[in-house]
Design a protein around this motif. Structure first.
Motif, PDB file in Angstrom:
ATOM      1  N   THR A   1       0.829  -1.211   0.000  1.00  0.00           N
ATOM      2  CA  THR A   1       0.000   0.000   0.000  1.00  0.00           C
ATOM      3  C   THR A   1       0.863   1.259   0.000  1.00  0.00           C
ATOM      4  O   THR A   1       1.743   1.413   0.850  1.00  0.00           O
ATOM      5  N   PRO A   2       0.622   2.181  -0.926  1.00  0.00           N
ATOM      6  CA  PRO A   2       1.358   3.457  -0.910  1.00  0.00           C
ATOM      7  C   PRO A   2       0.823   4.395   0.171  1.00  0.00           C
ATOM      8  O   PRO A   2      -0.261   4.181   0.723  1.00  0.00           O
ATOM      9  N   SER A   3       1.591   5.432   0.451  1.00  0.00           N
ATOM     10  CA  SER A   3       1.175   6.405   1.465  1.00  0.00           C
ATOM     11  C   SER A   3       0.013   7.257   0.966  1.00  0.00           C
ATOM     12  O   SER A   3      -0.214   7.388  -0.234  1.00  0.00           O
ATOM     13  N   ILE A   4      -0.703   7.848   1.910  1.00  0.00           N
ATOM     14  CA  ILE A   4      -1.827   8.720   1.550  1.00  0.00           C
ATOM     15  C   ILE A   4      -1.345   9.920   0.743  1.00  0.00           C
ATOM     16  O   ILE A   4      -1.997  10.338  -0.228  1.00  0.00           O
ATOM     17  N   GLY A   5      -0.198  10.477   1.107  1.00  0.00           N
ATOM     18  CA  GLY A   5       0.332  11.600   0.341  1.00  0.00           C
ATOM     19  C   GLY A   5       0.593  11.228  -1.100  1.00  0.00           C
ATOM     20  O   GLY A   5       0.281  11.989  -2.027  1.00  0.00           O
TER      21      GLY A   5
ATOM     22  N   VAL B   1      -5.728   1.859  -6.303  1.00  0.00           N
ATOM     23  CA  VAL B   1      -4.695   1.756  -5.273  1.00  0.00           C
ATOM     24  C   VAL B   1      -4.561   0.326  -4.771  1.00  0.00           C
ATOM     25  O   VAL B   1      -5.556  -0.296  -4.362  1.00  0.00           O
ATOM     26  N   LEU B   2      -3.330  -0.185  -4.786  1.00  0.00           N
ATOM     27  CA  LEU B   2      -3.075  -1.486  -4.189  1.00  0.00           C
ATOM     28  C   LEU B   2      -3.202  -1.376  -2.673  1.00  0.00           C
ATOM     29  O   LEU B   2      -2.548  -0.543  -2.049  1.00  0.00           O
ATOM     30  N   VAL B   3      -4.064  -2.208  -2.106  1.00  0.00           N
ATOM     31  CA  VAL B   3      -4.235  -2.246  -0.653  1.00  0.00           C
ATOM     32  C   VAL B   3      -3.719  -3.608  -0.176  1.00  0.00           C
ATOM     33  O   VAL B   3      -4.423  -4.613  -0.225  1.00  0.00           O
ATOM     34  N   ARG B   4      -2.482  -3.612   0.216  1.00  0.00           N
ATOM     35  CA  ARG B   4      -1.781  -4.818   0.674  1.00  0.00           C
ATOM     36  C   ARG B   4      -0.862  -4.380   1.813  1.00  0.00           C
ATOM     37  O   ARG B   4       0.158  -3.732   1.581  1.00  0.00           O
TER      38      ARG B   4
END
Length: 247
Positions: free
Chosen positions: A44-48, A62-65
């Protein structure tokens, strides 16, 4: 749910807004946004990062892992998945990419249905992609028709798969079979080929009937001989052109 008609769409795997701009420039339909692609196959990438990527204008999935490793999660990890799905969509994402496997090795329908419902409460048009955990399920002997049927029941829009093989070249026969099985067992689920996609494979992928192609378009780093960290713009553009020509 997504339409299954028309020429295959191109999805580019990227790690930042620069990658999204590249995807837009070559005519990709959307991106999968992830972090640490080279090191972990994506987390998962950062919110920013999500917020900046979503400002470009191309649909961002968005990949949610939450961690590398297997796709069987504890209750606490499932809570993290849920919160990250909500946060990604609140940040402007058009969809999320998830993968949860049950104890029997196949897609976890209750968990996936819950995540799909969470996503669409945040954004009614949100799309849900099941990632290459599907290949792990096939490798464990899961019946492909049953695996697809589970995704249909869970409200998933598409599945990213190499046909249960290390790459799409080896998995091409299964990809063709998944397209056929999907017509009866999961008519609303797109089959998106991904994993080791090569430029010269585009005509065969199109002929297989798949609905989308996923690639990071990363060439080899001449200094190390390993995959480069980011997409090669010329390779990405070549892949997009080859896909359009083959279609």
């Amino acid at each position: 749910m997504s339409t299954l008609t028309g020429a295959p769409q191109l999805e580019l795997a990227v790690e930042d807004a620069e990658g999204v701009r590249l995807a837009a420039s070559i005519g990709a339909a959307r991106v999968e946004l992830c972090a640490a692609l080279a090191e972990t196959d994506g987390i998962t990438p950062s919110i920013g990062t999500i917020e900046r990527a979503c400002r470009v204008g191309l649909p961002v999935h968005v990949l949610v892992r939450p961690r590398p490793g297997n796709f069987t999660y504890t209750d606490e990890e499932l809570e993290v998945l849920e919160r990250d799905v909500e946060a990604a969509l609140d940040a402007g994402a058009a969809g999320v990419v998830v993968g949860v496997l049950a104890a029997d090795g196949g897609p976890d329908v209750p968990a996936l249905r819950h995540l799909s419902e969470v996503a669409r409460r945040r954004h009614p048009a949100a799309e849900v992609t099941f990632h290459r955990a599907f290949d792990a399920a096939l490798a464990e002997g899961m019946d492909p028709a049953e695996a697809l049927a589970r995704l249909e029941r869970a409200g998933v829009n598409r599945v990213l798969t190499s046909g249960g093989s290390p790459d799409c070249t080896a998995g091409l026969p299964m990809l063709e079979r998944l397209v056929e099985l999907g017509r009866n067992h999961a008519p609303s689920v797109q089959i998106m080929a991904g994993g080791g996609v090569r430029l010269e494979l585009m005509p065969q992928l199109v002929h297989s009937g798949i609905h989308a192609v996923h690639t990071s378009a990363r060439g080899l780093d001449p200094a190390t001989g390993t995959r480069a960290r980011g997409a090669d713009p010329l390779l990405a553009a070549g892949m997009a052109a080859a896909l359009r020509k083959a279609a």
